[in-house]
Write a protein that holds these residues in place. Structure first.
Motif, PDB file in Angstrom:
ATOM      1  N   GLU A   1      33.312  42.937  44.761  1.00  0.00           N
ATOM      2  CA  GLU A   1      34.945  43.495  44.138  1.00  0.00           C
ATOM      3  C   GLU A   1      35.569  42.974  45.242  1.00  0.00           C
ATOM      4  OE1 GLU A   1      36.102  44.426  40.939  1.00  0.00           O
ATOM      5  OE2 GLU A   1      34.882  44.654  40.550  1.00  0.00           O
TER       6      GLU A   1
ATOM      7  N   GLU B   1      35.295  39.191  45.901  1.00  0.00           N
ATOM      8  CA  GLU B   1      36.367  38.408  44.508  1.00  0.00           C
ATOM      9  C   GLU B   1      38.293  38.607  44.972  1.00  0.00           C
ATOM     10  OE1 GLU B   1      35.484  37.581  39.496  1.00  0.00           O
ATOM     11  OE2 GLU B   1      35.034  38.937  40.695  1.00  0.00           O
ATOM     12  N   ARG B   2      38.332  40.010  45.503  1.00  0.00           N
ATOM     13  CA  ARG B   2      39.740  40.139  45.391  1.00  0.00           C
ATOM     14  C   ARG B   2      40.587  39.808  46.249  1.00  0.00           C
ATOM     15  NH1 ARG B   2      43.985  41.576  42.801  1.00  0.00           N
ATOM     16  NH2 ARG B   2      42.344  42.116  41.201  1.00  0.00           N
TER      17      ARG B   2
ATOM     18  N   LEU C   1      41.404  36.296  45.708  1.00  0.00           N
ATOM     19  CA  LEU C   1      41.702  35.929  44.526  1.00  0.00           C
ATOM     20  C   LEU C   1      43.495  36.096  45.247  1.00  0.00           C
ATOM     21  CD1 LEU C   1      40.422  38.511  41.640  1.00  0.00           C
ATOM     22  CD2 LEU C   1      41.575  35.858  40.923  1.00  0.00           C
TER      23      LEU C   1
ATOM     24  N   THR D   1      42.652  47.987  43.610  1.00  0.00           N
ATOM     25  CA  THR D   1      42.161  46.161  44.009  1.00  0.00           C
ATOM     26  C   THR D   1      41.766  46.370  45.442  1.00  0.00           C
ATOM     27  OG1 THR D   1      44.714  47.351  44.498  1.00  0.00           O
ATOM     28  CG2 THR D   1      44.329  45.582  42.600  1.00  0.00           C
TER      29      THR D   1
ATOM     30  N   GLN E   1      31.876  40.426  35.123  1.00  0.00           N
ATOM     31  CA  GLN E   1      32.634  39.049  34.756  1.00  0.00           C
ATOM     32  C   GLN E   1      33.545  38.464  35.695  1.00  0.00           C
ATOM     33  OE1 GLN E   1      34.588  42.004  31.748  1.00  0.00           O
ATOM     34  NE2 GLN E   1      33.781  40.857  30.403  1.00  0.00           N
ATOM     35  N   CYS E   2      33.377  37.111  35.631  1.00  0.00           N
ATOM     36  CA  CYS E   2      33.936  36.338  36.918  1.00  0.00           C
ATOM     37  C   CYS E   2      35.626  35.804  35.959  1.00  0.00           C
ATOM     38  CB  CYS E   2      33.764  34.693  36.966  1.00  0.00           C
ATOM     39  SG  CYS E   2      32.325  34.787  37.507  1.00  0.00           S
ATOM     40  N   LYS E   3      36.633  36.227  36.480  1.00  0.00           N
ATOM     41  CA  LYS E   3      37.851  36.300  37.081  1.00  0.00           C
ATOM     42  C   LYS E   3      38.485  35.015  37.580  1.00  0.00           C
ATOM     43  CE  LYS E   3      38.387  41.144  38.532  1.00  0.00           C
ATOM     44  NZ  LYS E   3      37.177  41.598  38.994  1.00  0.00           N
TER      45      LYS E   3
ATOM     46  N   CYS F   1      40.888  32.455  38.207  1.00  0.00           N
ATOM     47  CA  CYS F   1      41.565  31.772  39.952  1.00  0.00           C
ATOM     48  C   CYS F   1      41.236  30.225  39.481  1.00  0.00           C
ATOM     49  CB  CYS F   1      40.201  32.611  40.554  1.00  0.00           C
ATOM     50  SG  CYS F   1      40.822  32.391  42.375  1.00  0.00           S
TER      51      CYS F   1
ATOM     52  N   ARG G   1      30.529  34.450  32.182  1.00  0.00           N
ATOM     53  CA  ARG G   1      31.583  33.148  33.048  1.00  0.00           C
ATOM     54  C   ARG G   1      32.244  32.411  31.840  1.00  0.00           C
ATOM     55  NH1 ARG G   1      32.068  30.279  38.090  1.00  0.00           N
ATOM     56  NH2 ARG G   1      30.475  31.441  39.186  1.00  0.00           N
TER      57      ARG G   1
END
Length: 300
Positions: free
Chosen positions: A55, A58-59, A62, A191, A248-250, A252, A275
């Protein structure tokens, strides 16, 4: 440059970074490299597993993409020390007793270290993580979506249940202790950067005589209860032999080509990633105990 050549160069850089981090006792808090790989550039980020989870990576991507677009980050960063203090108060409070009672019911010492039939005793060189992947063709993806719609269950629930059923069948045991990978976050830390991820131990007894819909309902109820009490679990589950993760891919600006973040040392772990509505499967395994051929057979 061909797509295959670009992928090979990316994997070579990833493996080199992983090897360097494993042998460097003074790994920097953050390492970044810009790889000019054919028609596109690729950004490689590496953080110590003790400081970051999936996480967090990934954050971080982003937020970098948002800053690249000139956006302002409004969220005040959460400090890990504040989270640790809050968690201590939660565990020592009245809700902590109920949470501990739930997790005590998920314990079974005799199930901590069963070996999969394909595994051999751990070699002297210790844990050596490897990964084998498999993507499904469009027809198989369509059948999966049709099955999930008919069950009215979350994909993570169904895939996790199927993984537990397969393991229990291979082991020949009436019960199974499965590590369920959880982000370890709540609304306040959604976050936040840090190593919040944890493996929740779930004690399962899958009755294959029941219909999949009934099993999915029971397993979903257990997962909901584990979700409610996840903050009461300290995050350490030593001795777990098997685990499962679903992600799950966010969306971006910069598509994520590959994300490797694993603080879970379970010798056998199924990873499912969604995805753009498509499911991809990977098996992370201990190469000192399992051959790549055997891992491929299990994944199939």
């Amino acid at each position: 440059a061909s797509a295959a050549g670009a992928e090979a160069r990316l994997q070579a850089h990833l493996q080199a970074e992983l090897a360097a981090s494993a042998t460097n006792p003074e790994q920097p808090p953050l390492a970044a490299a810009l790889l000019c790989n054919g028609p596109s550039n690729q950004l490689l980020l590496a953080l110590p597993a003790a400081n970051a989870d999936a996480e967090t990576l990934e954050r971080l991507l982003l937020e970098l993409a948002a800053l690249y677009q000139g956006q302002h980050l409004d969220a005040e960063p959460v400090q890990y020390a504040d989270f640790a203090e809050w968690q201590h108060e939660l565990i020592s409070g009245p809700d902590g007793d109920a949470g501990r009672a739930f997790w005590q019911r998920q314990q079974a010492a005799e199930l901590l270290s069963p070996a999969h039939p394909f595994q051999h005793p751990r070699a002297e060189q210790g844990y050596r993580p490897e990964r084998v992947e498999q993507s499904l063709p469009a027809a198989a993806q369509d059948r999966l979506h049709s099955t999930l719609a008919g069950l009215a269950a979350q994909p993570a629930t169904v895939f996790g249940l199927c993984w537990a059923t397969l393991l229990q069948r291979h082991l020949g045991l009436p019960r199974l202790l499965l590590g369920w990978c959880h982000a370890g976050r709540n609304d306040a830390t959604q976050t936040a950067f840090g190593a919040y991820a944890k493996a929740l131990p779930l004690l399962l007894a899958v009755d294959e005589n029941q219909l999949l819909a009934a099993l999915s309902g029971k397993f979903g109820a257990l997962l909901a209860e584990a979700e409610a009490w996840q903050e009461s679990w300290p995050g350490e589950a030593p001795g777990l032999s098997f685990s499962f993760s679903y992600s799950q891919c966010k969306p971006c600006l910069w598509p994520i080509v590959e994300l490797q973040a694993d603080g879970d040392p379970a010798p056998l772990k199924l990873e499912v990633q969604e995805r753009d509505g498509q499911f991809a499967f990977a098996l992370r395994y201990d190469a000192s105990r399992l051959t790549g051929h055997a891992a491929g057979l299990i994944l199939e």
